[in-house]
Enzyme design. Structure first.
Site, PDB file in Angstrom:
ATOM      1  CG  HIS A  13      45.998  38.748  27.908  1.00  0.00           C
ATOM      2  ND1 HIS A  13      46.171  37.663  28.552  1.00  0.00           N
ATOM      3  CD2 HIS A  13      45.637  39.702  27.383  1.00  0.00           C
ATOM      4  CE1 HIS A  13      44.765  38.834  29.508  1.00  0.00           C
ATOM      5  NE2 HIS A  13      45.201  39.711  29.286  1.00  0.00           N
ATOM      6  CD  GLU A  39      43.787  46.089  32.213  1.00  0.00           C
ATOM      7  OE1 GLU A  39      43.065  45.874  31.450  1.00  0.00           O
ATOM      8  OE2 GLU A  39      44.811  45.461  33.214  1.00  0.00           O
ATOM      9  CG  ASP A  49      40.812  42.414  30.855  1.00  0.00           C
ATOM     10  OD1 ASP A  49      40.314  41.396  30.813  1.00  0.00           O
ATOM     11  OD2 ASP A  49      42.123  42.964  31.041  1.00  0.00           O
TER      12      ASP A  49
END
Length: 251
Positions: free
Chosen positions: A52, A151, A177
Protein backbone atom coordinates in the site's frame (compact mmCIF):
# COMPACT_ATOMS: atom_id res chain seq x y z
CA UNK A 1 32.83 -19.47 -7.63
CA UNK A 2 33.38 -16.81 -5.00
CA UNK A 3 33.67 -18.23 -1.47
CA UNK A 4 33.38 -14.94 0.41
CA UNK A 5 30.99 -14.72 3.35
CA UNK A 6 27.49 -13.46 2.55
CA UNK A 7 27.37 -9.65 2.48
CA UNK A 8 24.20 -9.61 4.58
CA UNK A 9 24.38 -11.60 7.83
CA UNK A 10 20.91 -10.69 9.03
CA UNK A 11 20.42 -11.03 12.79
CA UNK A 12 16.65 -10.74 12.40
CA UNK A 13 16.02 -14.44 11.81
CA UNK A 14 18.15 -15.32 14.84
CA UNK A 15 16.15 -12.92 16.99
CA UNK A 16 12.93 -14.45 15.70
CA UNK A 17 14.12 -17.90 16.68
CA UNK A 18 15.04 -16.67 20.15
CA UNK A 19 11.51 -15.41 20.73
CA UNK A 20 12.57 -11.92 21.77
CA UNK A 21 10.24 -8.91 21.63
CA UNK A 22 10.66 -7.12 18.29
CA UNK A 23 9.33 -3.54 18.01
CA UNK A 24 8.79 -2.51 14.39
CA UNK A 25 8.61 0.85 12.60
CA UNK A 26 6.30 0.81 9.56
CA UNK A 27 7.10 3.05 6.58
CA UNK A 28 4.73 3.67 3.67
CA UNK A 29 5.63 7.13 2.36
CA UNK A 30 8.42 5.88 0.10
CA UNK A 31 11.19 8.11 1.47
CA UNK A 32 14.68 6.62 1.76
CA UNK A 33 15.70 9.66 3.81
CA UNK A 34 12.92 8.96 6.28
CA UNK A 35 13.99 5.32 6.43
CA UNK A 36 17.51 6.46 7.35
CA UNK A 37 16.13 8.68 10.13
CA UNK A 38 13.90 5.88 11.43
CA UNK A 39 16.78 3.40 11.38
CA UNK A 40 18.79 5.61 13.71
CA UNK A 41 16.22 4.92 16.43
CA UNK A 42 17.35 1.27 16.10
CA UNK A 43 14.02 -0.60 16.17
CA UNK A 44 14.19 -4.36 15.82
CA UNK A 45 13.26 -3.84 12.18
CA UNK A 46 11.84 -1.35 9.73
CA UNK A 47 8.97 -2.52 7.54
CA UNK A 48 8.82 -1.07 4.03
CA UNK A 49 5.22 -1.39 2.87
CA UNK A 50 5.36 -2.32 -0.81
CA UNK A 51 1.68 -3.27 -0.94
CA UNK A 52 0.00 0.00 0.00
CA UNK A 53 3.00 2.32 0.31
CA UNK A 54 4.61 4.70 -2.19
CA UNK A 55 7.83 2.72 -2.66
CA UNK A 56 9.31 2.34 -6.13
CA UNK A 57 12.17 0.00 -7.06
CA UNK A 58 14.87 2.65 -6.76
CA UNK A 59 13.68 4.01 -3.43
CA UNK A 60 13.28 0.46 -2.09
CA UNK A 61 16.89 -0.39 -2.99
CA UNK A 62 18.13 2.88 -1.45
CA UNK A 63 16.14 2.50 1.76
CA UNK A 64 17.12 -1.14 2.25
CA UNK A 65 20.80 -0.31 1.76
CA UNK A 66 20.86 2.76 3.98
CA UNK A 67 18.59 1.57 6.79
CA UNK A 68 20.07 -1.92 6.74
CA UNK A 69 23.33 -0.56 8.11
CA UNK A 70 21.61 0.29 11.42
CA UNK A 71 18.83 -2.26 11.73
CA UNK A 72 17.01 -5.07 9.95
CA UNK A 73 14.68 -4.28 7.07
CA UNK A 74 11.49 -6.20 6.26
CA UNK A 75 9.70 -5.81 2.95
CA UNK A 76 5.95 -6.16 3.14
CA UNK A 77 5.56 -7.38 -0.43
CA UNK A 78 2.79 -6.47 -2.85
CA UNK A 79 1.68 -10.11 -2.83
CA UNK A 80 3.14 -13.60 -2.39
CA UNK A 81 4.04 -14.16 -6.05
CA UNK A 82 7.57 -15.01 -7.16
CA UNK A 83 8.14 -11.66 -8.97
CA UNK A 84 6.98 -9.58 -5.99
CA UNK A 85 8.91 -11.59 -3.41
CA UNK A 86 12.04 -11.91 -5.54
CA UNK A 87 12.21 -8.19 -6.31
CA UNK A 88 11.97 -7.34 -2.62
CA UNK A 89 14.63 -9.87 -1.65
CA UNK A 90 16.95 -8.62 -4.39
CA UNK A 91 17.06 -5.33 -2.48
CA UNK A 92 18.88 -7.19 0.30
CA UNK A 93 16.19 -7.08 2.99
CA UNK A 94 16.38 -9.30 6.06
CA UNK A 95 12.85 -10.61 5.68
CA UNK A 96 9.76 -10.59 3.53
CA UNK A 97 6.22 -10.52 4.82
CA UNK A 98 3.52 -11.30 2.27
CA UNK A 99 -0.09 -10.14 2.58
CA UNK A 100 -3.36 -12.03 2.24
CA UNK A 101 -2.04 -15.55 2.74
CA UNK A 102 -5.26 -17.59 2.97
CA UNK A 103 -4.24 -21.22 2.56
CA UNK A 104 -1.41 -23.70 2.83
CA UNK A 105 -1.01 -23.51 -0.95
CA UNK A 106 -0.52 -19.72 -0.71
CA UNK A 107 2.07 -20.22 2.03
CA UNK A 108 3.93 -22.80 -0.05
CA UNK A 109 4.07 -20.39 -3.00
CA UNK A 110 5.49 -17.73 -0.68
CA UNK A 111 8.07 -20.04 0.89
CA UNK A 112 9.18 -21.32 -2.51
CA UNK A 113 9.50 -17.82 -3.94
CA UNK A 114 11.72 -16.79 -1.03
CA UNK A 115 14.59 -19.26 -1.43
CA UNK A 116 16.90 -20.35 -4.21
CA UNK A 117 16.87 -23.95 -5.47
CA UNK A 118 16.90 -26.65 -4.27
CA UNK A 119 14.97 -25.31 -1.23
CA UNK A 120 12.80 -23.06 -3.40
CA UNK A 121 12.49 -21.51 -6.83
CA UNK A 122 13.71 -17.95 -6.36
CA UNK A 123 15.40 -16.64 -9.49
CA UNK A 124 19.11 -15.91 -9.18
CA UNK A 125 20.45 -12.48 -10.01
CA UNK A 126 20.17 -8.88 -8.94
CA UNK A 127 22.78 -6.23 -8.27
CA UNK A 128 22.95 -6.52 -4.48
CA UNK A 129 22.68 -10.33 -4.15
CA UNK A 130 25.67 -10.79 -6.49
CA UNK A 131 27.99 -8.21 -4.89
CA UNK A 132 30.06 -10.93 -3.22
CA UNK A 133 29.57 -13.63 -5.86
CA UNK A 134 27.22 -16.52 -6.56
CA UNK A 135 28.19 -18.59 -3.49
CA UNK A 136 27.35 -15.64 -1.30
CA UNK A 137 24.04 -15.16 -3.08
CA UNK A 138 22.97 -18.75 -2.50
CA UNK A 139 24.05 -18.65 1.16
CA UNK A 140 21.35 -16.06 1.85
CA UNK A 141 18.85 -18.96 1.92
CA UNK A 142 19.96 -19.54 5.52
CA UNK A 143 19.43 -15.96 6.65
CA UNK A 144 16.24 -14.67 5.04
CA UNK A 145 13.12 -14.82 7.24
CA UNK A 146 9.72 -15.40 5.62
CA UNK A 147 6.50 -14.15 7.17
CA UNK A 148 2.93 -14.97 6.18
CA UNK A 149 0.29 -12.36 6.89
CA UNK A 150 -3.01 -13.81 8.03
CA UNK A 151 -5.53 -11.03 7.64
CA UNK A 152 -8.81 -12.44 6.35
CA UNK A 153 -11.52 -14.63 7.78
CA UNK A 154 -10.50 -17.40 5.38
CA UNK A 155 -6.86 -17.09 6.39
CA UNK A 156 -7.84 -17.28 10.05
CA UNK A 157 -9.92 -20.38 9.32
CA UNK A 158 -6.88 -22.00 7.66
CA UNK A 159 -4.35 -20.83 10.23
CA UNK A 160 -3.31 -24.34 11.30
CA UNK A 161 -2.51 -25.37 7.73
CA UNK A 162 -0.67 -22.11 6.98
CA UNK A 163 1.48 -22.34 10.11
CA UNK A 164 2.42 -25.93 9.34
CA UNK A 165 4.03 -25.09 5.97
CA UNK A 166 7.79 -25.65 5.90
CA UNK A 167 9.75 -22.47 5.19
CA UNK A 168 7.41 -20.07 6.99
CA UNK A 169 9.37 -18.42 9.82
CA UNK A 170 6.76 -16.15 11.40
CA UNK A 171 3.12 -15.12 11.24
CA UNK A 172 1.84 -11.56 11.22
CA UNK A 173 -1.81 -10.67 11.80
CA UNK A 174 -3.06 -7.77 9.69
CA UNK A 175 -5.75 -6.35 11.93
CA UNK A 176 -7.13 -3.82 9.44
CA UNK A 177 -7.93 -6.27 6.66
CA UNK A 178 -9.08 -8.86 9.19
CA UNK A 179 -11.67 -6.39 10.45
CA UNK A 180 -12.75 -5.60 6.87
CA UNK A 181 -13.26 -9.30 6.17
CA UNK A 182 -15.31 -9.77 9.37
CA UNK A 183 -17.61 -6.71 9.29
CA UNK A 184 -20.10 -8.15 11.78
CA UNK A 185 -17.51 -9.16 14.37
CA UNK A 186 -17.34 -7.26 17.64
CA UNK A 187 -14.00 -5.90 18.94
CA UNK A 188 -13.93 -8.79 21.39
CA UNK A 189 -14.46 -11.35 18.64
CA UNK A 190 -11.72 -9.80 16.52
CA UNK A 191 -9.33 -9.85 19.46
CA UNK A 192 -10.18 -13.50 20.12
CA UNK A 193 -9.56 -14.33 16.45
CA UNK A 194 -6.13 -12.70 16.60
CA UNK A 195 -5.33 -14.56 19.82
CA UNK A 196 -6.33 -17.86 18.24
CA UNK A 197 -3.96 -17.23 15.32
CA UNK A 198 -1.19 -16.33 17.79
CA UNK A 199 -1.75 -19.51 19.77
CA UNK A 200 -1.75 -21.69 16.64
CA UNK A 201 1.50 -20.06 15.49
CA UNK A 202 3.08 -20.70 18.87
CA UNK A 203 1.99 -24.33 18.79
CA UNK A 204 3.97 -24.66 15.55
CA UNK A 205 6.96 -22.90 17.10
CA UNK A 206 6.43 -19.70 15.08
CA UNK A 207 6.62 -16.15 16.46
CA UNK A 208 3.50 -14.09 15.82
CA UNK A 209 3.15 -10.37 15.20
CA UNK A 210 0.26 -7.95 15.30
CA UNK A 211 -0.28 -4.70 13.42
CA UNK A 212 -0.68 -2.00 16.06
CA UNK A 213 -1.09 1.74 15.66
CA UNK A 214 1.32 3.12 18.26
CA UNK A 215 3.69 2.30 21.11
CA UNK A 216 0.91 1.96 23.68
CA UNK A 217 -0.91 -0.65 21.61
CA UNK A 218 2.40 -2.37 20.83
CA UNK A 219 3.24 -2.69 24.54
CA UNK A 220 -0.16 -4.26 25.09
CA UNK A 221 0.46 -6.71 22.25
CA UNK A 222 3.80 -7.70 23.75
CA UNK A 223 2.12 -8.20 27.13
CA UNK A 224 -0.39 -10.52 25.43
CA UNK A 225 2.36 -12.72 24.03
CA UNK A 226 2.90 -11.37 20.52
CA UNK A 227 6.57 -11.17 19.57
CA UNK A 228 6.28 -8.46 16.89
CA UNK A 229 4.26 -5.25 16.94
CA UNK A 230 4.34 -1.85 15.22
CA UNK A 231 5.39 0.95 17.58
CA UNK A 232 5.11 3.75 15.00
CA UNK A 233 4.24 4.36 11.37
CA UNK A 234 5.32 7.28 9.23
CA UNK A 235 1.83 8.35 8.13
CA UNK A 236 0.52 8.40 11.69
CA UNK A 237 3.56 10.21 13.08
CA UNK A 238 3.45 12.86 10.36
CA UNK A 239 -0.30 13.42 10.66
CA UNK A 240 -0.17 13.71 14.46
CA UNK A 241 2.94 15.90 14.40
CA UNK A 242 1.50 18.41 11.95
CA UNK A 243 -1.88 18.52 13.71
CA UNK A 244 -0.26 19.05 17.11
CA UNK A 245 2.02 21.80 15.78
CA UNK A 246 -0.86 23.69 14.17
CA UNK A 247 -3.03 23.30 17.28
CA UNK A 248 -0.20 24.45 19.53
CA UNK A 249 0.33 27.57 17.42
CA UNK A 250 -3.36 28.41 17.47
CA UNK A 251 -3.56 27.92 21.21
Amino acid sequence: MNSQAPPFEHPFKIRLERGTVLPLVWLALGSAALAEIAARSVPAAIVLDLQHGLWERGSLEAAAGIAGVCTSVIARTADFSAPAVGAALDAGVAAVMAPLVESADDARVLAGASRYPPQGRRSGGGVRPLLAGADSMLAVNRHVAVGAMIETALGAQNAEAICAVAGIDFIFVGTGDLQLSMPDASPGQLKACCARIRDIAHQQGLPCGLFTSDAVAARQAFAEGYELAVVANDIGLAARGFAEAVQAARS
